[in-house]
Design a protein around this motif. Structure first.
Motif, PDB file in Angstrom:
ATOM      1  N   ALA A 135      -5.493  50.943  30.248  1.00  0.00           N
ATOM      2  CA  ALA A 135      -6.724  50.043  29.663  1.00  0.00           C
ATOM      3  C   ALA A 135      -6.723  50.211  28.241  1.00  0.00           C
ATOM      4  O   ALA A 135      -7.011  49.089  27.554  1.00  0.00           O
ATOM      5  N   ILE A 136      -6.778  51.442  27.551  1.00  0.00           N
ATOM      6  CA  ILE A 136      -6.527  51.166  25.936  1.00  0.00           C
ATOM      7  C   ILE A 136      -5.604  50.529  25.709  1.00  0.00           C
ATOM      8  O   ILE A 136      -5.525  49.861  24.613  1.00  0.00           O
ATOM      9  N   LEU A 137      -4.306  50.773  26.126  1.00  0.00           N
ATOM     10  CA  LEU A 137      -2.980  49.933  25.697  1.00  0.00           C
ATOM     11  C   LEU A 137      -3.243  48.598  25.922  1.00  0.00           C
ATOM     12  O   LEU A 137      -3.011  47.540  24.892  1.00  0.00           O
ATOM     13  N   ALA A 138      -4.036  48.023  26.889  1.00  0.00           N
ATOM     14  CA  ALA A 138      -4.168  46.790  27.142  1.00  0.00           C
ATOM     15  C   ALA A 138      -5.016  45.988  26.166  1.00  0.00           C
ATOM     16  O   ALA A 138      -4.841  44.850  25.618  1.00  0.00           O
ATOM     17  N   GLU A 139      -6.110  46.586  25.731  1.00  0.00           N
ATOM     18  CA  GLU A 139      -7.164  46.180  24.595  1.00  0.00           C
ATOM     19  C   GLU A 139      -6.448  46.075  23.415  1.00  0.00           C
ATOM     20  O   GLU A 139      -6.697  45.213  22.651  1.00  0.00           O
ATOM     21  N   GLY A 180      -5.999  48.079  17.794  1.00  0.00           N
ATOM     22  CA  GLY A 180      -5.224  46.780  17.761  1.00  0.00           C
ATOM     23  C   GLY A 180      -5.337  45.822  16.746  1.00  0.00           C
ATOM     24  O   GLY A 180      -4.194  45.404  16.272  1.00  0.00           O
ATOM     25  N   GLN A 181      -6.442  45.475  16.459  1.00  0.00           N
ATOM     26  CA  GLN A 181      -6.721  44.434  15.330  1.00  0.00           C
ATOM     27  C   GLN A 181      -6.186  44.818  14.017  1.00  0.00           C
ATOM     28  O   GLN A 181      -5.755  44.243  13.287  1.00  0.00           O
ATOM     29  N   ALA A 205     -12.217  51.784  22.164  1.00  0.00           N
ATOM     30  CA  ALA A 205     -11.252  52.526  22.615  1.00  0.00           C
ATOM     31  C   ALA A 205     -11.431  53.226  23.849  1.00  0.00           C
ATOM     32  O   ALA A 205     -10.870  52.984  25.269  1.00  0.00           O
ATOM     33  N   LEU A 206     -12.532  54.289  23.635  1.00  0.00           N
ATOM     34  CA  LEU A 206     -13.007  55.113  24.830  1.00  0.00           C
ATOM     35  C   LEU A 206     -13.872  54.350  25.652  1.00  0.00           C
ATOM     36  O   LEU A 206     -13.755  54.552  26.997  1.00  0.00           O
ATOM     37  N   GLY A 207     -14.498  53.408  25.418  1.00  0.00           N
ATOM     38  CA  GLY A 207     -15.482  52.668  26.165  1.00  0.00           C
ATOM     39  C   GLY A 207     -14.650  51.807  27.100  1.00  0.00           C
ATOM     40  O   GLY A 207     -14.960  51.776  28.381  1.00  0.00           O
ATOM     41  N   ILE A 208     -13.631  50.819  26.777  1.00  0.00           N
ATOM     42  CA  ILE A 208     -12.959  50.069  27.616  1.00  0.00           C
ATOM     43  C   ILE A 208     -12.015  50.844  28.694  1.00  0.00           C
ATOM     44  O   ILE A 208     -12.127  50.661  29.677  1.00  0.00           O
ATOM     45  N   GLY A 209     -11.750  51.770  28.180  1.00  0.00           N
ATOM     46  CA  GLY A 209     -10.915  53.170  29.060  1.00  0.00           C
ATOM     47  C   GLY A 209     -11.920  53.461  30.265  1.00  0.00           C
ATOM     48  O   GLY A 209     -11.471  53.460  31.281  1.00  0.00           O
ATOM     49  N   LEU A 210     -12.893  54.065  29.735  1.00  0.00           N
ATOM     50  CA  LEU A 210     -13.801  54.714  30.966  1.00  0.00           C
ATOM     51  C   LEU A 210     -14.362  53.729  31.698  1.00  0.00           C
ATOM     52  O   LEU A 210     -14.434  53.750  33.149  1.00  0.00           O
ATOM     53  N   VAL A 211     -14.899  52.560  31.340  1.00  0.00           N
ATOM     54  CA  VAL A 211     -15.669  51.534  31.890  1.00  0.00           C
ATOM     55  C   VAL A 211     -14.724  50.847  33.063  1.00  0.00           C
ATOM     56  O   VAL A 211     -15.024  50.645  34.031  1.00  0.00           O
ATOM     57  N   ALA A 215      -6.514  58.390  37.690  1.00  0.00           N
ATOM     58  CA  ALA A 215      -7.698  57.867  36.727  1.00  0.00           C
ATOM     59  C   ALA A 215      -6.900  58.084  35.135  1.00  0.00           C
ATOM     60  O   ALA A 215      -7.288  57.432  34.258  1.00  0.00           O
ATOM     61  N   SER A 216      -6.504  59.381  35.043  1.00  0.00           N
ATOM     62  CA  SER A 216      -5.989  59.598  33.396  1.00  0.00           C
ATOM     63  C   SER A 216      -5.059  58.870  32.991  1.00  0.00           C
ATOM     64  O   SER A 216      -5.096  58.227  31.942  1.00  0.00           O
ATOM     65  N   PHE A 217      -4.120  58.233  33.875  1.00  0.00           N
ATOM     66  CA  PHE A 217      -3.012  57.272  33.477  1.00  0.00           C
ATOM     67  C   PHE A 217      -3.794  55.784  33.452  1.00  0.00           C
ATOM     68  O   PHE A 217      -3.260  55.007  32.562  1.00  0.00           O
TER      69      PHE A 217
END
Length: 414
Positions: free
Chosen positions: A343-347, A364-365, A214-220, A336-338
């Motif tokens: 990105a977290i919601l998309a994953e 999500g899984q 969750a954090l990785g996909i959002g930040l990257v 960026a904060s939004f």
């Protein structure tokens, strides 16, 4: 008013005023940099502090996940020898994340300059990667049942386990009278605090390790989008004219691309890959940053300090990204904060549809398992869904507070 102070001569008068201390505090605040004042005003708000506390907790959990939830004991004594299976099974990624978190915490406490942050974190990333690759060699095959079997056989004299003694991929095939841990069992205070999933794995352990995704996909993904948006928006705002016209048409084209359908298409053709998701979300989410940077650069390029930099003959990259960008970065941070939350919601949405990662844990899984079976399993919906909600809400709280701190109408509060 002017009055004589006892102990001073007739000619030694001192000005006194009840506003002296307030004026001194205001002067000290003005001596701080703009970024320091904005951050100070941001975290004066309760919502920003609550959001930052939740994100900080997630970062701690994500960095030290193998030391928090792991079937491998931290330390055990077997056959008269002391061993640490948990450390022996650490991967290079585990070492890198731990080192980066420790380095970031030290820099935050020391209140170093942004340039020191970049240099220190880059050095830590390179060094920890080399150290992790050289000294970590986890076994290719992991057998989680060996410790329970050895304990029942009396081969392990004593062992120190992690707070959650289950790995995210420990399906506990040897547990129970039937040789299989009951799938989708409700939370139990003694064994599984958050229950188990459809494969018998511990839900709390999978949620702890899923925080990395969750954090990785959002930040990257947000980092990729910010990099592209800053470069394209900076060039549009500086040159304007034909460059601005072409750039805005490019922005409109990418804004018309549906991110979710593009993700579904790439997953169908190229398989499920977390890195592919990061790149696609980043490549389709840079348009908002480009618009913000363009607007700021159109305003800043007429400022006196920019004209002075041009007159001094400074190179264009220095003018754009060293002198103009720091003064126009505030709206980008709000976006960026939004963007991280999106990105977290998309994953999570992709994983909920069953098109996310196959075996690696994802919020999500796990949320998908709550509705996939014939019965509704409330713990599979409440805990992962609550984690997604709290994380997105925390980023939104920080973004709202940052936007209010940057608002010129509230400049007196900064």
């Amino acid at each position: 008013m002017r009055r004589q102070i006892p102990g001073y001569g007739a000619g030694e008068l001192r000005m006194t005023s009840p506003m002296t201390s307030a004026m001194r505090d205001r002067a000290s605040v003005r001596r701080r940099s703009f970024a320091a004042r904005v951050l100070g005003a941001t975290f004066m708000r309760l919502g920003a502090r609550v959001g930052a506390a939740w994100i900080g907790l997630l970062m701690v959990v994500a960095a030290f996940a193998p030391l928090i939830a792991n079937t491998h004991p931290l330390l055990m004594r077997a056959d008269g020898q002391l061993r640490s299976p948990a450390l022996a099974h650490l991967t290079t990624a585990d070492v890198v994340l731990m080192c980066l978190f420790i380095a970031g915490a030290v820099l935050l406490v020391a209140r170093c300059a942004p340039r020191i942050w970049i240099i220190a974190l880059a050095t830590t990333l390179a060094g920890s990667t080399l150290v992790g690759a050289a000294f970590t060699d986890p076994p290719a095959l992991t057998v989680h049942e060996q410790y329970r079997e050895a304990t029942r056989a009396g081969a392990i004299e004593w062992a120190i386990h992690t707070p959650v003694p289950y790995s995210p991929k420990d399906y506990q095939r040897d547990a129970g009278d039937t040789g299989l841990e009951a799938p989708l069992s409700a939370p139990d205070d003694r064994t599984h605090w958050f229950g188990t999933d459809e494969n018998g794995a511990d839900v709390l352990s999978r949620m702890i390790h899923a925080s990395r995704i969750a954090l990785g996909i959002g930040l990257v993904a947000t980092g990729i989008a910010m990099l592209i948006g800053i470069v394209v928006g900076g060039l549009m705002g500086w040159f304007s004219g034909v460059v601005d016209l072409i750039g805005m048409r490019l922005v409109e084209i990418f804004e018309a691309v549906p991110t979710l359908f593009l993700l579904l298409t790439f997953v169908a053709f190229f398989g499920r890959s977390l890195y592919l998701m990061m790149v696609i979300i980043g490549l389709t989410g840079w348009t908002a940053y480009a618009r913000f940077v363009r607007a700021e650069f159109l305003r800043l390029r007429e400022q006196d300090y920019v004209q002075a930099a041009v007159a001094c003959g400074l190179p264009l990259p220095s003018i754009l990204f060293r002198h103009m960008l720091p003064n126009g970065v505030a709206p980008i941070l709000v976006a960026a904060s939004f963007g991280i939350a999106s990105a977290i919601l998309a994953e999570a949405m992709l994983s909920f549809l069953g098109l996310g990662l196959v075996d690696d844990p994802s919020w999500g899984q796990m949320l998908n398992q709550a509705v996939r079976s014939s019965t509704f399993n409330w713990w599979m919906a409440v805990f992962p869904g609550g984690a997604i909600f709290l994380t997105v809400f925390a980023y939104n709280l920080i973004g709202e507070a940052l936007r209010d701190a940057i608002d010129p109408n509230l400049a007196q509060e900064i």
